[in-house]
Design an enzyme around this catalytic site. Structure first.
Site, mmCIF file in Angstrom:
data_model
loop_
_atom_site.group_PDB
_atom_site.id
_atom_site.type_symbol
_atom_site.label_atom_id
_atom_site.label_comp_id
_atom_site.label_asym_id
_atom_site.label_seq_id
_atom_site.Cartn_x
_atom_site.Cartn_y
_atom_site.Cartn_z
ATOM 1 N N LEU A 9 0.847 -1.195 0.000
ATOM 2 C CA LEU A 9 0.000 0.000 0.000
ATOM 3 C C LEU A 9 0.883 1.246 0.000
ATOM 4 O O LEU A 9 1.677 1.450 0.927
ATOM 5 C CB LEU A 9 -0.928 0.010 1.215
ATOM 6 C CG LEU A 9 -1.833 -1.219 1.386
ATOM 7 C CD1 LEU A 9 -2.912 -0.933 2.436
ATOM 8 C CD2 LEU A 9 -2.482 -1.623 0.073
ATOM 9 N N ARG A 16 2.120 14.652 6.443
ATOM 10 C CA ARG A 16 2.793 15.000 7.695
ATOM 11 C C ARG A 16 4.309 15.086 7.580
ATOM 12 O O ARG A 16 4.970 15.558 8.486
ATOM 13 C CB ARG A 16 2.408 13.997 8.799
ATOM 14 C CG ARG A 16 1.020 14.234 9.347
ATOM 15 C CD ARG A 16 0.554 13.056 10.184
ATOM 16 N NE ARG A 16 0.278 11.873 9.359
ATOM 17 C CZ ARG A 16 -0.084 10.695 9.842
ATOM 18 N NH1 ARG A 16 -0.188 10.529 11.137
ATOM 19 N NH2 ARG A 16 -0.325 9.682 9.034
ATOM 20 N N GLN A 75 -4.875 3.517 -7.395
ATOM 21 C CA GLN A 75 -6.069 3.323 -6.567
ATOM 22 C C GLN A 75 -7.184 4.303 -6.950
ATOM 23 O O GLN A 75 -8.337 4.086 -6.608
ATOM 24 C CB GLN A 75 -5.705 3.489 -5.074
ATOM 25 C CG GLN A 75 -6.861 3.151 -4.142
ATOM 26 C CD GLN A 75 -6.535 3.360 -2.677
ATOM 27 O OE1 GLN A 75 -5.383 3.639 -2.315
ATOM 28 N NE2 GLN A 75 -7.540 3.243 -1.828
ATOM 29 N N GLY A 80 -9.275 4.462 1.788
ATOM 30 C CA GLY A 80 -8.983 3.599 2.926
ATOM 31 C C GLY A 80 -8.238 2.339 2.529
ATOM 32 O O GLY A 80 -8.188 1.961 1.353
ATOM 33 N N GLU A 155 -10.313 0.632 15.138
ATOM 34 C CA GLU A 155 -9.560 1.869 14.901
ATOM 35 C C GLU A 155 -9.681 2.791 16.107
ATOM 36 O O GLU A 155 -10.732 2.822 16.759
ATOM 37 C CB GLU A 155 -10.080 2.573 13.642
ATOM 38 C CG GLU A 155 -9.738 1.839 12.367
ATOM 39 C CD GLU A 155 -8.274 1.427 12.312
ATOM 40 O OE1 GLU A 155 -7.405 2.305 12.172
ATOM 41 O OE2 GLU A 155 -7.979 0.225 12.445
ATOM 42 N N ASN A 170 -2.480 -3.092 15.967
ATOM 43 C CA ASN A 170 -2.413 -3.691 14.636
ATOM 44 C C ASN A 170 -1.289 -3.014 13.859
ATOM 45 O O ASN A 170 -1.305 -1.809 13.648
ATOM 46 C CB ASN A 170 -3.761 -3.457 13.940
ATOM 47 C CG ASN A 170 -3.736 -3.862 12.482
ATOM 48 O OD1 ASN A 170 -3.089 -4.846 12.122
ATOM 49 N ND2 ASN A 170 -4.434 -3.109 11.652
ATOM 50 N N ASN A 228 5.782 8.541 9.175
ATOM 51 C CA ASN A 228 4.830 9.612 8.879
ATOM 52 C C ASN A 228 5.464 10.987 8.941
ATOM 53 O O ASN A 228 4.867 11.962 8.520
ATOM 54 C CB ASN A 228 3.657 9.568 9.865
ATOM 55 C CG ASN A 228 2.820 8.325 9.658
ATOM 56 O OD1 ASN A 228 2.388 8.046 8.543
ATOM 57 N ND2 ASN A 228 2.630 7.555 10.708
ATOM 58 N N LYS A 318 34.671 9.376 -6.414
ATOM 59 C CA LYS A 318 33.401 9.140 -7.120
ATOM 60 C C LYS A 318 33.687 8.462 -8.442
ATOM 61 O O LYS A 318 34.594 8.883 -9.153
ATOM 62 C CB LYS A 318 32.709 10.481 -7.363
ATOM 63 C CG LYS A 318 31.346 10.363 -7.990
ATOM 64 C CD LYS A 318 31.058 11.452 -8.998
ATOM 65 C CE LYS A 318 31.724 11.183 -10.330
ATOM 66 N NZ LYS A 318 31.289 12.048 -11.432
#
Ligand code: UD1
Ligand code: CA
Length: 424
Positions: A9, A16, A75, A80, A155, A170, A228, A318
């Site tokens: 997902l 945030r 999606q 959700g 939840e 969870n 987050n 490099k």
């Protein structure tokens, strides 16, 4: 073992974090969060991997393109976790076996833990990873029945005060039997505080239908850390860094001060090499055995150190290969170059590899001696056994022949090695 499909997902916005980069593309020890998760799940050799994307989808899809068996699915507007899995599952028609669901922003998860979860499912419809973090706030709570089995995931926003006091949460990692997941997803509704389709509601539906659901407690709660914020990214980075350093230490690499050593994922280092403090080594660098790197060295991508080479303080390398026993011990930049066996790079040597438009190569042959403060304007070549005097500026396209000595600005041939004294 049954076949495996993985659903990652990664459609969330990640508001945030405060940065514009899509969250799953934030860097962690040389990989993005998503690459890290995909490498972890790849260790289980899944037949299919579906990454659910939406926000920043072009960039996210590009970053995972080229991985065998990985597909990206948009999606649409995220509704959700249940909706995300429903969209992915629609691409798995006909698949039978295990469906593993993970988040693209949970980079500390280990493949071993996923394997344990898969095994724990056994004949049950699902197995759920749980954890006891220091601070459970914001997370879904695990409700258990009188026998200690899982009863539901609630939840936080839907919890009553008693349920809020539960400290088992969870994690968001699941293993489902594909044939049970489909019907459970079909029953999801958005009748909840956030008007979302909750993947967690599948647990209640499976139990209602008389199916078994197992749980596995994550022994290392670090694994459940979801990113987050940039503060959480920094925490995850130090955990991942420690894992990488411990692997090198276990393989016989001497790391004098792990606290000030930064080594990306995907670096190989031979036994008996010493890494001294305040050193940064980027992804893909290859270091032989018996080398010394640091203190205060910076090895960037494309660097290869052959056995017993030494890179010292304030040296940046490099896209360069440094030959066996070659040394660059102080204040140098070696970019797009090849340094031969046993060559000595004096303090302050610079390969001027960039002319403002393109990068050019510098070749320094076996046993060459580059005098302190030499600037090699690329393309330039010093053949085996050649030398430059201190402060020489070797202009572009110069080819210093075998055993020749060049000095001055611009550098001119002075003679051959061995006859410096006579020509002076
Ligand atoms: C979810 C779980 C919660 C658990 C927590 C752990 C649900 C309903 N709740 O919380 O029990 O404790 O994870 O972190 O599943 N995502 C999508 N599409 C969406 C929604 C989310 O791809 O439509 C992705 C996000 O990008 C993220 C992950 O799913 O990577 C989790 O989403 P997030 O909103 O952080 O989790 P919650 O739903 O709050
Ligand atoms: Ca959410």
């Amino acid at each position: 073992m049954s076949s495996l499909a993985v659903i990652v997902l990664a459609a969330g916005l990640g508001k945030r974090t405060g940065v514009r980069t899509p969250k799953v593309l934030l860097p962690l020890c040389g990989r993005t969060l998503l690459e890290t998760v995909l490498d972890t799940t790849a260790a289980l050799a899944p037949q299919r991997t579906i990454v659910v994307v939406h926000h920043g989808r072009e960039a996210v899809a590009t970053s995972s393109s080229g991985r065998a068996g990985v597909e990206c699915v948009d999606q649409g507007e995220p509704r959700g976790t249940g909706h995300a899995v429903r969209v992915a599952f629609a691409h798995l028609t006909g698949f039978t076996g295990d469906v593993l669901v993970v988040y693209g922003d949970m980079p500390l998860l280990r493949a071993d833990t996923l394997a344990v979860l898969r095994e724990a499912r056994g004949a049950a419809a699902a197995a759920i990873l749980t954890a006891f973090p220091d601070d459970p706030s914001g997370l879904g709570r695990i409700l258990r029945d009188a026998e200690g089995g899982i009863a539901a995931i609630r939840e936080e926003r839907d919890c009553d005060p008693d349920q809020l006091a539960i400290d088992e949460i969870n994690v968001g990692v699941y293993c489902f039997a594909a044939d049970r997941l489909g019907p459970a997803l079909a029953r999801l509704s958005d009748d909840n505080a956030q008007r979302e389709l909750y993947l967690t509601d599948t647990v209640g539906h499976l139990l209602d239908d008389g199916h078994a659901v197992e749980t596995v407690v994550a022994t290392d709660p670090d694994e459940a850390l979801g990113i987050n914020s940039l503060a959480q990214l920094a925490t995850a980075r130090s955990v991942m860094q420690e894992r990488i350093l411990l692997d090198h230490l276990a393989a016989g690499v001497v790391i004098e001060d792990p606290a000030t050593t930064f080594i990306d994922w995907g670096v190989t280092i031979g036994r008996d090499t010493r890494i001294l403090p305040c050193t940064v080594i980027r992804r893909g660098v290859r270091i032989g055995s018996g080398c010394e790197v640091g203190p205060f060295s910076h090895l960037r991508p494309g660097t290869v150190l052959d056995d017993t080479a030494e890179i010292g303080n304030f040296v940046e390398v490099k896209q360069s290969r440094i030959g066996i026993g070659a040394k660059a011990k102080h204040l140098a930049y070696l970019g797009d170059s090849q340094v031969g066996r046993g060559a000595n790079i004096g303090a302050g040597t610079i390969t001027a590899n960039y002319d403002g438009r393109s990068k050019h190569r510098t070749e320094i042959g076996d046993g060459a001696f580059v005098g302190s403060g030499t600037v090699l304007v690329a393309p330039a070549r010093m053949a085996a056994g050649s030398k430059t005097g201190a402060g020489a500026v070797v202009t572009r396209n110069t080819e210093i022949g075998e055993g020749e000595v060049y000095v001055g600005v611009p550098a001119r041939r002075l003679g051959a090695t061995g006859d410096e004294r006579q020509s002076r």
